[in-house]
Design a protein around this motif. Structure first.
Motif, PDB file in Angstrom:
ATOM      1  N   PRO A  63       0.830  -1.215   0.000  1.00 43.55           N
ATOM      2  CA  PRO A  63       0.000   0.000   0.000  1.00 43.55           C
ATOM      3  C   PRO A  63       0.859   1.258   0.000  1.00 43.55           C
TER       4      PRO A  63
ATOM      5  N   GLY B 212       0.545   5.848  -0.339  1.00 39.22           N
ATOM      6  CA  GLY B 212      -0.255   7.064  -0.509  1.00 39.22           C
ATOM      7  C   GLY B 212      -1.653   6.969   0.041  1.00 39.22           C
ATOM      8  N   GLY B 213      -1.807   6.336   1.188  1.00 36.79           N
ATOM      9  CA  GLY B 213      -3.123   6.265   1.797  1.00 36.79           C
ATOM     10  C   GLY B 213      -4.025   5.188   1.248  1.00 36.79           C
ATOM     11  N   GLN B 214      -3.502   4.328   0.374  1.00 41.50           N
ATOM     12  CA  GLN B 214      -4.325   3.233  -0.160  1.00 41.50           C
ATOM     13  C   GLN B 214      -4.698   2.264   0.953  1.00 41.50           C
ATOM     14  N   GLN B 215      -5.859   1.680   0.822  1.00 42.79           N
ATOM     15  CA  GLN B 215      -6.334   0.766   1.853  1.00 42.79           C
ATOM     16  C   GLN B 215      -5.592  -0.572   1.812  1.00 42.79           C
TER      17      GLN B 215
END
Length: 448
Positions: free
Chosen positions: A285, A287-290
């Motif tokens: 993950p 950049g803030g991806q889940q």
């Protein structure tokens, strides 16, 4: 060592690691001519499909309509080395107005058997005329089917007419199951297969060569080894074997079975197919991806290739001329089975080869054909030399390292090795889709 049978007749298993077989150097001219094949007329197949345009005479035609509505059609012939050869294979699922050609030809192209102690190494197809060892089958070995009589070229038996080709159908369990979102409606179907197989005896081993054609368009190709462990191989006292029987007296020598298949695709009737390789890479993950991301990349295989199976890698052979009703190019995906790569020879070090078609290139190792120059090479690895693929031939290698066990006697349980061809976009939907779900193809048109 093995003693070739110079008279071409049946002889008992010999001493040492001797195997039944015809002498190396049997009539190459006959082989180059295609090795004569023959059969007597077969009994009518159960649930036979209506006759289509004949690609071969009735004695050499296999045509089966399965209970779910799919029809498979093909021709067959028999050669002294590879044994059964299937040609002009087509698939017609429900809803298709005409058969869809899949393969020009398919056959076993080598069974390479090296022993762990380095003392023996065999090419069972080309050195020992695998096809000539076809054996008779009893009706119980072909339940519910037909056993065809094959005229075996260069037969080891005094009678070359062998009841040795079984065609039958078999259930494989669920083809699909889906419970409706509303109500209690359950959609389910039990899948059906056309099963074609032979049994060939080479020394102490008996090989079951199985071709399974499913109603969903997939093809499963397997070789099963059974028969007996050679009692003359109980000499592996150097750590290269396994104790068989009481105590630690008899050590069966470990060995490998490297099986090659040769496939000449003819999707939609054209040999000008394309080859594509797909690789997927999972990244953590960012950049803030889940969750992690997965990117799949397509690589066009335009030149000859020796390919290695890896995690999240696969290949497909793509029709250059045909598309399904959704407008997508028809293709078949290679799905390798469990394998053990044998590193001892260059031709066994890769899982798949794509070579430019050459009529002379018929066997993956010890290719006995005269290809015009000693520089041409006699194994598939030598044929990957940068040619552009305009008519690719696919070679699939599946290995098995056989370390014997007490349970291997007597007789030896079948151990299988093989792979599958799975249709990818051959039809616009599941070919067995029930009529009530036929409108559920892609994005809903309801506007919701």
């Amino acid at each position: 060592m093995r003693v070739p049978n110079l008279m071409g007749g049946l002889r008992p298993q010999g001493t040492g690691r001797a195997r039944r077989g015809a002498a190396v150097g049997l009539c190459v001219a006959a082989l180059a001519a295609g090795a004569a094949a023959g059969a007597g007329p077969a009994a009518a197949q159960p649930k036979a499909a209506p006759a289509a345009a004949a690609d071969c005479s009735a004695a050499y035609r296999i045509e089966q309509k399965l209970a779910t509505g799919t029809t498979w059609r093909m021709c067959w012939r028999f050669e002294a080395k590879s044994g059964l050869v299937l040609e002009k294979v087509s698939y017609q699922p429900p809803g298709e107005a005409k058969p869809i050609r899949v393969l020009n030809s398919a056959k076993i192209a080598q069974i390479h058997v090296p022993y762990d102690d380095g003392k023996n190494e065999y090419n069972d197809i080309t050195d020992y005329n695998f096809g000539s060892g076809l054996v008779n089958m009893a009706p119980a070995e072909c339940p519910g089917g037909t056993i065809r009589t094959v005229k075996v070229p260069e037969s080891f038996s005094d009678n070359p007419n062998v009841k040795g080709l079984c065609t039958t159908t078999r259930s494989r369990g669920h083809a699909y199951r889906m419970q409706s979102d509303t109500g209690n409606k359950v959609y389910q179907a039990q899948g059906k297969d056309l099963l074609i197989y032979t049994v060939n005896k080479v020394g102490w081993y008996e090989y079951i060569t199985e071709w399974r054609f499913s109603d969903d368009g997939s093809v499963n190709m397997n070789v099963g080894a059974t028969g007996s462990l050679s009692p003359f191989d109980y000499d592996a006292g150097d750590g290269r074997g396994w104790p068989i029987g009481k105590g630690a007296k008899s050590y069966a020598t470990s060995h490998s079975h490297n099986v090659f298949w040769r496939l000449d695709f003819g999707l939609d009737g054209s040999s000008a197919t394309k080859v594509e390789q797909y690789d997927s890479v999972v990244s953590p993950p960012a950049g803030g991806q889940q969750g992690p991301t997965n990117k799949t990349t397509r690589t066009a295989v335009t030149k000859e290739l020796a390919g290695d199976a890896q995690n999240m890698r696969w290949w497909r052979v793509v029709s250059a001329t045909g598309k399904n009703k959704d407008g997508h190019a028809r293709s078949y995906e290679l799905v390798p089975g469990a394998t053990t790569t044998y590193s001892g020879r260059r031709f066994t070090q890769h899982d798949v080869y794509f070579t430019q078609y050459n009529q002379c290139e018929q066997y993956a190792s010890n290719n006995v054909r005269d290809c015009g120059s000693p520089l041409h090479g006699t194994s598939v690895d030598k044929w990957v030399n940068g040619q552009t693929l305009t008519h690719p031939v696919t070679w699939v290698n599946v290995g098995f390292h056989h370390i014997a066990r007490d349970e291997d006697q007597q007789p030896m349980p079948v151990h299988w090795q093989g792979f599958s061809l799975v249709p990818r976009d051959v039809t616009a939907m599941n070919p067995l889709t029930p009529s009530a779900l036929a409108g559920q193809n892609g994005q809903s048109n309801s506007g919701s």
